[in-house]
Design an enzyme around this catalytic site. Structure first.
Site, PDB file in Angstrom:
ATOM      1  N   ASN A   7      -2.977  -2.670  -2.784  1.00  0.00           N
ATOM      2  CA  ASN A   7      -2.489  -1.937  -3.952  1.00  0.00           C
ATOM      3  C   ASN A   7      -3.532  -0.951  -4.475  1.00  0.00           C
ATOM      4  OD1 ASN A   7       0.291  -2.800  -5.315  1.00  0.00           O
ATOM      5  ND2 ASN A   7      -0.517  -4.565  -4.223  1.00  0.00           N
ATOM      6  N   ARG A  54       3.042  10.656  -9.445  1.00  0.00           N
ATOM      7  CA  ARG A  54       2.454  10.870 -10.771  1.00  0.00           C
ATOM      8  C   ARG A  54       1.348  11.934 -10.720  1.00  0.00           C
ATOM      9  NH1 ARG A  54       3.337   5.205 -10.984  1.00  0.00           N
ATOM     10  NH2 ARG A  54       1.189   4.703 -10.380  1.00  0.00           N
ATOM     11  N   ALA A  83       0.821  -1.209   0.000  1.00  0.00           N
ATOM     12  CA  ALA A  83       0.000   0.000   0.000  1.00  0.00           C
ATOM     13  C   ALA A  83       0.854   1.258   0.000  1.00  0.00           C
ATOM     14  CB  ALA A  83      -0.942  -0.008   1.200  1.00  0.00           C
ATOM     15  N   CYS A 113       2.951 -12.173  -0.290  1.00  0.00           N
ATOM     16  CA  CYS A 113       2.141 -13.327  -0.702  1.00  0.00           C
ATOM     17  C   CYS A 113       2.982 -14.390  -1.396  1.00  0.00           C
ATOM     18  CB  CYS A 113       1.014 -12.876  -1.634  1.00  0.00           C
ATOM     19  SG  CYS A 113      -0.160 -11.741  -0.869  1.00  0.00           S
TER      20      CYS A 113
END
Length: 557
Positions: A310, A23, A13, A44
């Protein structure tokens, strides 16, 4: 003066938030802080590194083109300053200042304009004696991965506590290294909270076939040993173990937020709005440390997953940089591969739906994952859950050796947009024999659901049939398969009348008695139900999923 955005936490995150903030605002000063040595890695993937499926640890920390996401990468490519081995000890919201402690003990302060909390979660460690001995591991960090891989040697014995996603993946990783694994779960099934019992039974069967000892309904009460754990005490028995893996779940890291006076939600994770803004308008939270909304129930949930982290990191990064983005919530989609079986769910299980007050109908539908005649076709079992009255799809579970992911993904889309069984049954899914049947498993399940909701089909679960048999209920269990199928495998006490002979042998069945019909997958069972209905039989049902969904011992076993 350029805005300063500070991100606490540099994994899924936090790293995503920092990259998206850059960005969104090319001129902002962005600083990422992390108390660990490694950043932006795929936790994971740890079981796959332990098993050697992933050969190099750097692969867990690299981009898809093989560039390692380290401090230099973030500095040169993203224009983001990353400070590792730096612990945040406090947040002064009034002064908009955070207090830091470096690895060497030096303390300092750092002001911020916007702050993003991505503090993640920590493995739940039970409060038991000897739990801190050196051969007790968790599966969360790169350090965990290295230690576990070193200890995973052939001939060793391991006890894994917790049969959730990580517990099962770790069981496969260790078993593949020649470690003898015992899996201990305090609930009465594998994957509690992910699958209903009859779907979890499919997974348990495959796990046991690989030589893993599975103990469900078994709570760990202690660890015994001198200098290291040698036995695990669980369910009144002692389990020998050279290493122990704790995988009972995780808890959100909220200490910083709580000490700063930020609101903590009903789940115990940080409370955020749809913009991922905390109770302080200049502080955002994302990933495993915050709660979110379940799109089916509308209630707050804590479901920590890398995919969610994410997506939330992206939203938090945009908003911290002055943009406008929202995160609506989740439906709890998850999936795993363990040995040769795939399993997962999206939306609500039947037990979850009932707990939230839904009036539900369910379907169990087993079938090959592609055209039955195509080489390589493998079985999967689907369980579809819908709301009676509206027909709204509430959830799907899937398990089997075949491809379950695309069925879950299609169902996740349908559930997100509140589709009904009727709408799901009309989806124009891709078809060719190598990929699926002309009537895909998911379409078949939706059609069965429509028949049930309209009253044309009446099903009964294998669990209820088993209960009726054990209680000695006065009913007829009718097998309408062929004599060859019946002779090969069957359920004790069942009466055989093949479907093709049923119309000629109706006089063998009493019209007023309850009859439960089954076959291999219950297609013929449904046909038999319609034949008996038309002949005036009073109480006929078919067993959901047939023999392929029967999770218990068969006749003569």
């Amino acid at each position: 003066m350029n805005k300063r955005i500070v991100v606490i936490g540099a994994n899924a995150a936090g790293a995503k938030a920092a990259a998206k903030a850059r960005r969104t605002d090319p001129k902002a000063e962005i600083v990422v802080l992390d108390r660990g040595s490694f950043i932006s890695y795929g936790a994971c993937g740890i079981p796959y590194y332990v098993s050697d499926t992933v050969k190099d640890l750097k692969e867990l920390m690299s981009t898809p083109v093989g560039v390692v996401r380290d401090r230099n990468f973030f500095s040169k490519v993203k224009g983001v300053a990353v400070r590792t081995n730096t612990e945040v000890t406090g947040i002064d919201r009034l002064q908009k200042m955070i207090r830091l402690r470096e690895a060497g003990g030096e303390e300092s302060a750092l002001p911020y304009d916007k702050l993003v909390l991505a503090t993640g979660s920590s493995p739940f460690v039970p409060d038991l004696e000897n739990v801190s001995l050196p051969n007790v591991f968790t599966v969360k960090s790169i350090e965990d991965a290295e230690l576990l891989k070193q200890r995973a040697v052939a001939g060793a014995s391991a006890c894994i506590i917790g049969a959730g996603l990580i517990g099962l993946e770790t069981a496969e990783a260790l078993q593949g290294k020649g470690v003898q694994v015992t899996l201990v779960e305090m609930r009465d099934q594998l994957l509690p909270g992910v699958l209903d019992a009859e779907v979890a039974a499919v997974v348990e069967k495959h796990v046991k076939l690989q030589g893993v000892t599975v103990l469900t309904g078994c709570a760990v009460t202690g660890f015994a040993g001198e200098g290291k754990v040698q036995t695990v005490v669980a369910g009144g028995r002692e389990i020998a173990a050279d290493l122990v893996v704790l995988a009972p779940g995780v808890t959100p890291n909220v200490a910083l937020a709580r000490e700063a006076g930020l609101a903590i939600g009903v789940t115990g994770a940080i409370a955020v709005d749809e913009h991922l803004r905390t109770s302080d308008p200049d502080i955002y939270a994302c990933g495993d440390c915050c709660e979110t909304t379940h799109l089916v129930t509308g209630k707050k949930v804590f479901i920590p997953l890398g995919s969610t982290a994410n997506k939330q990191g992206r939203v938090a990064g945009i908003n911290a940089a002055g943009g406008e983005a929202t995160f609506a919530g989740v439906i709890g989609t998850s999936i795993l591969k363990v040995f040769n079986v795939n399993a997962g769910k999206t939306g609500l299980t039947e037990s979850e739906a009932l707990r939230h007050g839904f009036d539900v109908e369910t379907v169990i539908s087993p079938a090959p994952d592609r055209a039955h005649f195509f080489p390589g076709a493998k079985p999967i079992l689907l369980k579809l859950v819908a709301e009676r009255g509206t027909g709204r799809i509430l959830g799907l579970q899937a398990a089997g050796e075949g491809a379950v992911d695309k069925r879950l993904d299609a169902a996740a889309t349908a559930i997100t947009f509140k589709a009904s069984a009727e709408q799901l049954s009309q989806l124009d899914l891709a078809y060719a024999p190598p990929y699926g049947a002309a009537m895909d498993n998911l379409i078949v399940a939706a059609d069965i659901m429509k028949n049930k909701l309209s009253g044309h089909a009446r099903g009964i679960s294998a669990r209820e049939v088993k209960r009726k048999l054990e209680d000695g209920d006065d009913f007829i269990l009718l097998d309408v398969r062929s004599p060859a199928e019946h002779g090969e495998i069957g359920i004790a006490g069942a009466k055989l009348i093949p479907l093709g002979a049923l119309r000629e042998r109706l006089e063998e069945l009493p019209k007023e008695k309850e009859i439960v019909v089954f076959c291999k997958v219950s297609l013929r069972g449904y046909e038999a139900q319609k034949i008996l209905d038309a002949a005036g039989f009073a109480d006929v049902k078919f067993m959901d999923g047939g023999i392929m969904a029967w999770p218990y011992r068969f006749r003569d076993q």
